[in-house]
Design an enzyme around this catalytic site. Structure first.
Site, PDB file in Angstrom:
ATOM      1  CB  SER A  74      77.792  90.021 -16.434  1.00  0.00           C
ATOM      2  OG  SER A  74      77.440  90.832 -17.513  1.00  0.00           O
TER       3      SER A  74
ATOM      4  N   GLY B 144      72.535  86.325 -25.695  1.00  0.00           N
ATOM      5  CA  GLY B 144      73.837  86.221 -26.356  1.00  0.00           C
ATOM      6  C   GLY B 144      74.885  85.658 -25.412  1.00  0.00           C
TER       7      GLY B 144
ATOM      8  NE  ARG C  15      73.115  89.876 -30.051  1.00  0.00           N
ATOM      9  CZ  ARG C  15      73.312  90.099 -28.775  1.00  0.00           C
ATOM     10  NH1 ARG C  15      72.444  89.648 -27.892  1.00  0.00           N
ATOM     11  NH2 ARG C  15      74.357  90.759 -28.369  1.00  0.00           N
TER      12      ARG C  15
ATOM     13  CG  ASP D  89      75.333  95.968 -21.763  1.00  0.00           C
ATOM     14  OD1 ASP D  89      75.316  95.808 -22.999  1.00  0.00           O
ATOM     15  OD2 ASP D  89      75.683  95.078 -20.968  1.00  0.00           O
TER      16      ASP D  89
HETATM   17  C1  S3P Z   1      78.329  90.777 -21.492  1.00  0.00           C
HETATM   18  C2  S3P Z   1      79.173  91.404 -22.371  1.00  0.00           C
HETATM   19  C3  S3P Z   1      78.713  92.435 -23.304  1.00  0.00           C
HETATM   20  C4  S3P Z   1      77.383  93.009 -22.871  1.00  0.00           C
HETATM   21  C5  S3P Z   1      76.383  91.955 -22.515  1.00  0.00           C
HETATM   22  C6  S3P Z   1      76.901  91.106 -21.377  1.00  0.00           C
HETATM   23  C7  S3P Z   1      78.883  89.732 -20.616  1.00  0.00           C
HETATM   24  O1  S3P Z   1      78.570  91.864 -24.595  1.00  0.00           O
HETATM   25  O2  S3P Z   1      76.861  93.838 -23.883  1.00  0.00           O
HETATM   26  O3  S3P Z   1      75.158  92.547 -22.123  1.00  0.00           O
HETATM   27  O4  S3P Z   1      78.219  89.338 -19.647  1.00  0.00           O
HETATM   28  O5  S3P Z   1      80.020  89.300 -20.860  1.00  0.00           O
HETATM   29  P1  S3P Z   1      79.818  91.698 -25.599  1.00  0.00           P
HETATM   30  O6  S3P Z   1      80.709  90.643 -25.079  1.00  0.00           O
HETATM   31  O7  S3P Z   1      79.183  91.301 -26.914  1.00  0.00           O
HETATM   32  O8  S3P Z   1      80.461  93.041 -25.655  1.00  0.00           O
END
Ligand code: S3P
Length: 426
Positions: A22, A93, A121, A313
């Site tokens: 992240s 994502g 997604r 996660d």
């Molecule tokens: C993340 C937020 C989460 C998490 C992803 C990383 C991020 O997703 O599941 O692995 O780095 O901001 P969501 O924002 O869809 O909850």
């Protein structure tokens, strides 16, 4: 590729895991639109963060890698150039959702897509606020990648997140960097705050009061030296391994302990885990420390509401732990799990069943009775990194070797996973 994982008699040693996924994404994006050079140490080795670096390079940003250190020559807020080809966010994502916030403000049009999983997604969650700010975005079937993002002069927005999502929050804040005036994001349920911390580090003016974030647009972001802590979500697999396997005693150094992420440790300790935290310090606004974990009897219990959001996660590996716990694990309010890299409620349940573990699924949760035994089985990642790793950990306590098909998926976040697993298991 498949991996054969044999039962372990203990998990021990001292390891330092790769950088947080992240935080690495955020540093790579912000360093690219900051002025001057940024040096990022312990950058994530995962494919996802390299998708982000690849995209930034496609906009003409220079990013040099030396091992896990990345040096980025930022071009300033207006320094990105139109990409010559469509962008590939791979499996990530975070890349497509967060980067869209920056792309929405560019004086050019970008097409960005990804692999088969990413193409399923939902993107309306970012299209809606960016649309309100003035961007024009089209998507396949109105909601899936690839996205075509026609940049525009953005207006600030006052936006309440309809789902707890740090990716959506970050997307709106990144777009807000380009809007004149104050962009406000309201979070009904708090999500990880790495973006807020990173923005402050790069010099943005950002205020957080309870669950309301206010960012002043058009700040001057300045390149700098940054240290990425080890990824607690990667550490989670080894923490659970040490909790499950008798006689285990494991030390994890330099792990990110941001309170929004370390809910995992609070929940485990409340369930009876022997976890100690040592030498906590701050690095670039993030807490970092050492984790000592020993084999423990885990009570199990219920995970619900904002705790589910904070642990989203880690649910795959916690489900494994739950099956071995005293009372089992009941995960509720986890509808978001259905739209991760796979439908994780389904892929967790499928692998548990293959191991002879009972689990009951609902539209937004999974309940796993405790005191169950894991049977050797042929398991599948279904192309999902966290499923590959969670069931590698389950294999350590099975009654014989297990085969993980599609094991290479782990490299999306943690390419060194199997090597380190072999190093700490006996
Ligand atoms: C993340 C937020 C989460 C998490 C992803 C990383 C991020 O997703 O599941 O692995 O780095 O901001 P969501 O924002 O869809 O909850």
């Amino acid at each position: 590729m498949s991996e054969r994982i044999s039962p372990a008699s203990r998990v021990s040693g001292e390891v330092c895991l790769p950088g947080d996924k992240s935080i690495s994404h955020r540093y790579a994006m912000l360093a690219s639109i900051a002025e001057g050079e940024s040096r990022i140490h312990n950058f994530s080795t995962g494919a996802d963060c390299h998708s982000t670096l690849g995209c930034m390079r496609a906009f003409g940003i220079r990013a040099d890698e030396q091992g896990a250190d990345v040096t980025i020559q930022g071009g300033g807020l207006d320094g990105l150039k139109a990409a010559a080809a469509d962008l590939d966010a791979g499996n990530s994502g975070s890349t497509i959702r967060m980067l869209s916030g920056i792309l929405a403000a560019q004086p050019f049009t970008t097409r960005i897509g990804g692999d088969e999983s990413l193409s399923r997604r939902p993107m309306e969650r970012i299209m809606k606020p960016l649309g309100q700010m003035g961007a024009l975005i089209t998507a396949r079937d109105g909601r899936f990648p690839p996205l075509e993002i026609r940049g525009a002069k953005l207006r600030p927005v006052d936006y309440t997140l309809p789902v707890p999502s740090a990716q959506v929050k970050s997307c709106v804040l990144f777009a807000g960097l380009y809007a004149d005036g104050a962009t406000i994001v309201r979070e009904p349920v708090r999500s990880r705050d790495h973006t807020e911390i990173a923005l402050r580090e790069f010099g943005a003016e950002i205020r957080v009061e309870r669950r309301v974030i206010t960012l002043q647009g058009r700040p001057r972001l300045t390149g700098r030296e940054l240290f990425v802590p080890s990824d607690l979500s990667s550490a989670a697999f080894f923490i659970v391994a040490a909790l499950l396997v008798p006689d285990s005693n494991l030390v994890l150094r330099g792990v990110g302990l941001n309170p929004m992420r370390s809910t995992l440790l609070d929940v485990l300790v409340s369930m009876g885990a022997s976890i100690q935290i040592l030498n906590v310090e701050q690095q670039n606004g993030e807490l970092v420390g050492q984790i000592l974990v020993k084999h423990s009897r885990i009570r199990g219990g219920v995970i619900e509401k904002e705790t589910t959001a904070a642990l989203i996660d880690e649910i795959p590996v916690l489900a494994v732990l739950g099956a071995a716990s005293e009372e089992g694990l009941d995960v509720r309010d986890a509808g978001e799990l259905r739209i991760k890299e796979t439908d994780r409620i389904a892929t967790i349940a499928e692998n548990l069943h293959r191991m002879g573990i009972e689990a009951e699924v609902s539209p937004d949760g999974i309940r796993i009775p405790g005191r169950q035994r894991f049977h050797a089985a042929e398991l599948d990642s279904f192309g999902d990194h966290r499923i590959a790793m969670a069931f590698s950990i389950a294999s350590l306590v099975a009654n014989g070797p297990c085969e993980i098909h599609g094991a290479e998926a782990a490299s999306v976040s943690f390419p060194e996973f199997y090597r380190i697993l072999r190093q700490v298991t006996a």
